[in-house]
Design an enzyme around this catalytic site. Structure first.
Site, mmCIF file in Angstrom:
data_model
loop_
_atom_site.group_PDB
_atom_site.id
_atom_site.type_symbol
_atom_site.label_atom_id
_atom_site.label_comp_id
_atom_site.label_asym_id
_atom_site.label_seq_id
_atom_site.Cartn_x
_atom_site.Cartn_y
_atom_site.Cartn_z
ATOM 1 N N ASP A 38 -28.657 -6.037 6.058
ATOM 2 C CA ASP A 38 -28.658 -4.725 5.682
ATOM 3 C C ASP A 38 -29.803 -3.838 6.573
ATOM 4 O OD1 ASP A 38 -27.778 -2.222 4.474
ATOM 5 O OD2 ASP A 38 -28.740 -2.729 2.611
ATOM 6 N N HIS A 55 -26.038 -1.482 14.625
ATOM 7 C CA HIS A 55 -24.950 -2.591 14.532
ATOM 8 C C HIS A 55 -25.047 -3.571 15.640
ATOM 9 C CE1 HIS A 55 -23.817 -0.626 10.852
ATOM 10 N NE2 HIS A 55 -23.165 0.173 11.717
ATOM 11 N N LEU A 149 -23.631 -26.905 12.065
ATOM 12 C CA LEU A 149 -23.634 -25.653 11.398
ATOM 13 C C LEU A 149 -22.332 -25.111 10.981
ATOM 14 C CD1 LEU A 149 -25.676 -23.642 9.951
ATOM 15 C CD2 LEU A 149 -25.204 -22.277 11.824
ATOM 16 N N SER A 213 -24.383 -5.866 -4.375
ATOM 17 C CA SER A 213 -23.371 -5.077 -3.484
ATOM 18 C C SER A 213 -21.997 -5.853 -3.492
ATOM 19 C CB SER A 213 -23.845 -4.626 -2.273
ATOM 20 O OG SER A 213 -25.044 -4.140 -2.372
HETATM 21 C C1 V07 Z 1 -21.337 -6.969 12.866
HETATM 22 C C2 V07 Z 1 -23.651 -7.254 13.265
HETATM 23 C C3 V07 Z 1 -24.573 -7.751 12.232
HETATM 24 C C4 V07 Z 1 -25.205 -6.712 11.239
HETATM 25 C C5 V07 Z 1 -24.114 -6.367 10.153
HETATM 26 C C6 V07 Z 1 -23.211 -5.226 10.633
HETATM 27 C C7 V07 Z 1 -22.757 -5.467 12.060
HETATM 28 C C8 V07 Z 1 -21.106 -10.453 14.048
HETATM 29 C C9 V07 Z 1 -19.854 -10.366 13.801
HETATM 30 C C10 V07 Z 1 -18.691 -11.189 13.780
HETATM 31 C C11 V07 Z 1 -17.770 -11.582 12.850
HETATM 32 C C12 V07 Z 1 -16.637 -12.214 12.784
HETATM 33 C C13 V07 Z 1 -16.918 -13.194 13.884
HETATM 34 C C14 V07 Z 1 -17.907 -13.437 14.930
HETATM 35 C C15 V07 Z 1 -18.810 -12.112 14.813
HETATM 36 C C16 V07 Z 1 -19.886 -9.095 13.195
HETATM 37 C C17 V07 Z 1 -19.205 -7.217 12.220
HETATM 38 C C18 V07 Z 1 -20.278 -6.558 12.126
HETATM 39 C C19 V07 Z 1 -17.710 -6.396 11.569
HETATM 40 F F1 V07 Z 1 -15.910 -14.194 14.114
HETATM 41 N N1 V07 Z 1 -22.051 -9.191 13.859
HETATM 42 N N2 V07 Z 1 -20.923 -8.488 13.396
HETATM 43 N N3 V07 Z 1 -18.567 -8.439 12.597
HETATM 44 N N4 V07 Z 1 -22.638 -6.669 12.645
#
Ligand code: V07
Length: 257
Positions: A38, A55, A149, A213
Site C-alpha cells: 500500500d 505504481h 521461491l 481489505s
Molecule cells: C502492480 C506494482 C506493485 C505495487 C502495487 C500496485 C501496482 C507487479 C505486478 C505483476 C502482476 C502479475 C505478474 C507479474 C507482475 C503488478 C499490478 C500492479 C496489477 F505476473 N507489480 N504490479 N500487477 N503494481
C-alpha cells in the site's frame, strides 16, 4: 565484550544488512510471507507525480523484495497486486495497472528464470484483459518447473468471493456425492485458490493502514502481522529484514512448548 551503553548486553545487534541476513538464515525463516503493498498513490502525491508513477516505482520494489526473499530461503511470497475492488478506480489508472504485469515480466522474467523462481497467480482470470492474462500465463508456463521461491501474484483477487466460490463448489460436490456431509478445515482449504500453498506465516502491510481489505481472510487465521508507516515504493531490503527479525523474535518468545 561489554556494551558501553547497556552493560547487561554482551552483544550488539549485527548492523550491516549482510550480517542481519546471515543472522536471519541461522534461525527459522517464515516459509510463506504475504504483502499488502500500500501507499503507491501517496508516494506519488508527495512528489507531485501522477499516481501511476507510484505504481511503477512500486513494481520495481516487488522485484527487489522477491530477490531477497529467494536469497533468504522463503518458500512463497504472495503479493497483493490488484483487488476485485480496484476496478472502481479511474479507467486510465486501471488501464495502466493492467499493463504492469507485462512490463514487469518483460523486464524481469529472464532474471526470475535465472533465479529458479516460479511465478503463480491467484484471482479471477475472466475479468483480466487478454494481454495481461497472456503475459502472466506465459510466465507461469515458463517457470512451472522451477523449484525455488514461489512468487504468487494476487491479481483481481478478493477473499470473500474466494470463500463463497469455495462454499458453492463444496455444495455441488456434496449434492453429487463426491464428498462427505461434514467438512473439515483441511478439506475446505483444498477448495480455495491457495490449495497448493501453506498458510502465510507473516503478513506485511505498508503505508500505515491497519486492516485486511478482503485479503486472504481464511488463510491469515494464525498469521503474525507486521505493519509499517513506510510507503511501498520506499520499502527497502532493510524494512523486509526488520519484519522478519520481529517475526523471529516473536517465535522465540512464544514458540516454546
Ligand atoms: C502492480 C506494482 C506493485 C505495487 C502495487 C500496485 C501496482 C507487479 C505486478 C505483476 C502482476 C502479475 C505478474 C507479474 C507482475 C503488478 C499490478 C500492479 C496489477 F505476473 N507489480 N504490479 N500487477 N503494481
Amino acid at each position: 565484550m561489554l556494551n558501553k551503553i547497556n552493560p547487561w548486553k554482551t552483544q550488539n545487534k549485527p548492523s550491516s544488512l549482510h550480517e542481519r541476513i546471515d543472522q536471519i538464515k541461522s534461525q527459522e525463516v517464515p516459509s510463506h510471507i504475504a504483502i499488502i503493498m500500500d501507499g503507491n498513490g501517496r508516494w506519488a502525491k508527495k512528489r507531485s507525480l501522477p499516481r501511476i508513477a507510484g505504481h511503477h516505482e512500486g513494481m520495481k520494489v516487488v522485484r527487489k523484495i522477491t530477490k531477497l526473499a529467494n536469497q533468504l530461503g522463503v518458500k512463497t511470497l504472495t503479493v497483493y497486486a490488484f483487488s476485485t475492488e480496484n476496478w472502481k478506480r479511474p479507467k486510465r489508472e486501471v488501464d495502466f495497472l493492467m499493463k504492469l504485469p507485462e512490463e514487469f515480466l518483460g523486464t524481469f522474467l529472464p532474471e526470475l528464470i535465472e533465479e529458479n523462481v516460479s511465478v503463480k497467480m491467484m484471482g479471477y482470470k475472466d475479468k483480466l484483459p487478454a494481454h495481461t492474462l497472456k503475459a502472466v500465463e506465459k510466465a507461469m508456463d515458463d517457470t512451472k518447473d522451477n523449484t525455488g521461491l514461489i512468487l504468487n501474484f494476487a491479481l483481481n483477487y478478493g477473499s470473500r468471493a474466494e470463500i463463497l466460490e469455495a462454499v458453492n463448489k463444496v455444495l455441488t460436490d456434496s449434492k453429487n456425492g463426491i464428498i462427505e456431509e461434514t467438512i473439515s478445515e483441511e478439506l475446505f482449504s483444498s477448495y480455495l485458490m491457495t490449495s497448493e500453498l501453506k498458510d502465510p506465516d507473516l503478513l506485511i502491510r505498508t503505508s500505515g493502514e491497519i486492516r485486511l481489505s478482503n485479503f486472504m481472510l481464511w488463510q491469515l487465521a494464525y498469521t503474525e502481522f507486521w505493519f509499517t508507516e513506510v510507503l511501498w515504493p520506499d520499502f527497502s531490503e532493510e524494512h523486509f529484514v526488520e519484519a522478519i527479525e520481529v517475526f523471529q523474535g516473536r517465535q522465540r518468545r512464544f514458540g516454546g512448548v
